[in-house]
Write an enzyme that holds these catalytic residues in place. Structure first.
Site, PDB file in Angstrom:
ATOM      1  CD  GLU A  49      -2.480   1.303   2.729  1.00  0.00           C
ATOM      2  OE1 GLU A  49      -2.217   0.445   3.587  1.00  0.00           O
ATOM      3  OE2 GLU A  49      -3.284   2.232   2.927  1.00  0.00           O
ATOM      4  CG  ASP A  60      -2.605   8.248   7.969  1.00  0.00           C
ATOM      5  OD1 ASP A  60      -2.956   7.054   7.994  1.00  0.00           O
ATOM      6  OD2 ASP A  60      -2.539   8.926   6.935  1.00  0.00           O
TER       7      ASP A  60
END
Length: 258
Positions: A49, A60
């Site tokens: 990814e 994140d």
């Protein structure tokens, strides 16, 4: 769009679980990020990814967010990112490369252009801030048979999971715990029950991420999920000892001897 599903199912015939590693394009520099990606693919990660950096990555944690900020200082462009990772995807056909980005950079480049650039070497697109209700935005990707990998989170209403499962392709990305990436505390109380409830709604492979950082974490997912996703842990390894430490950590995650 069944290509990614078939790849995972074929690999799973001989492996209890697959590994998807997460890399930020341009961190710490573009050449070094490509070197890390190539090493991971050479070492046989089944899925890679690649995150295109964004200044405000809402899903994140601090490790990946900091990496994104450093990568943006490298003046990265989405077009160059796609060209670079397409070369890697073609060079390592026994693995699959997926692109991850937030909506803002994708809207700037335009989904029509994105679909033309991505096809056919990139196996999927992860867009954390694209709700399923606005999937029409990504119609050009759908037309090019590039699956959007939709995200399911703990606490999501079963009807919502059903809606996502009904429209998903490739695989489902199952967040293992509330919060952001890289957190290793506060796992959800019943991961197996959570995954079983999703499994009951779809035949698609299940990929599990957020807080997966050790061989023990991955072993815990065997026979419960199809893909374990590791991101922040490899960035921390890079900080500790550069690309060689990333390689050692990868081998540990795979249960191999370094």
């Amino acid at each position: 769009m069944k290509q990614l599903t078939s790849f995972i199912q074929r690999k799973r015939e001989s492996q209890p679980i697959l590994l998807m590693t997460h890399v930020v394009y341009g961190y710490p520099t573009i050449p070094e990020s490509l070197e890390i990606m190539e090493m991971l693919l050479k070492e046989g990660v089944e899925l890679l990814e690649v995150q295109f950096p964004f200044s405000d990555p809402v899903a994140d944690g601090p490790v990946i967010t900091e990496a994104c900020h450093v990568a943006l200082e490298q003046k990265v462009t989405l077009n160059q990112c796609i060209e670079d990772i397409s070369v890697l995807a073609s060079t390592y056909p026994e693995s699959r490369v997926l692109l991850m980005s937030y909506l803002n950079p994708l809207i700037q480049i335009g989904f029509d252009h994105l679909a033309e650039k991505l096809s056919p070497s990139i196996s999927g697109m992860i867009i954390p801030d694209l709700p399923i209700d606005h999937k029409a935005l990504a119609t050009p990707l759908n037309d090019k048979e590039i699956p959007i990998i939709w995200i399911v989170t703990p606490g999501m209403e079963p009807s919502r999971i059903q809606k996502i499962a009904d429209q998903a392709a490739g695989m489902l990305y199952c967040v293992s715990r509330a919060g952001v990436t890289g957190q290793t505390n506060s796992p959800i109380d019943s991961l197996e029950s959570y995954l079983n409830s999703i499994r009951a709604l779809t035949q698609l492979p299940l990929a599990v991420g957020f807080g997966i950082s050790t061989r023990e974490d991955i072993a815990m997912l065997e026979n419960k999920a199809d893909v374990a996703i590791v991101g922040s842990a490899l960035l921390r390894a890079f900080h500790a000892g550069g690309i060689q430490q990333v390689k050692r950590s990868l081998l540990e995650l795979k249960g191999s001897n370094a």
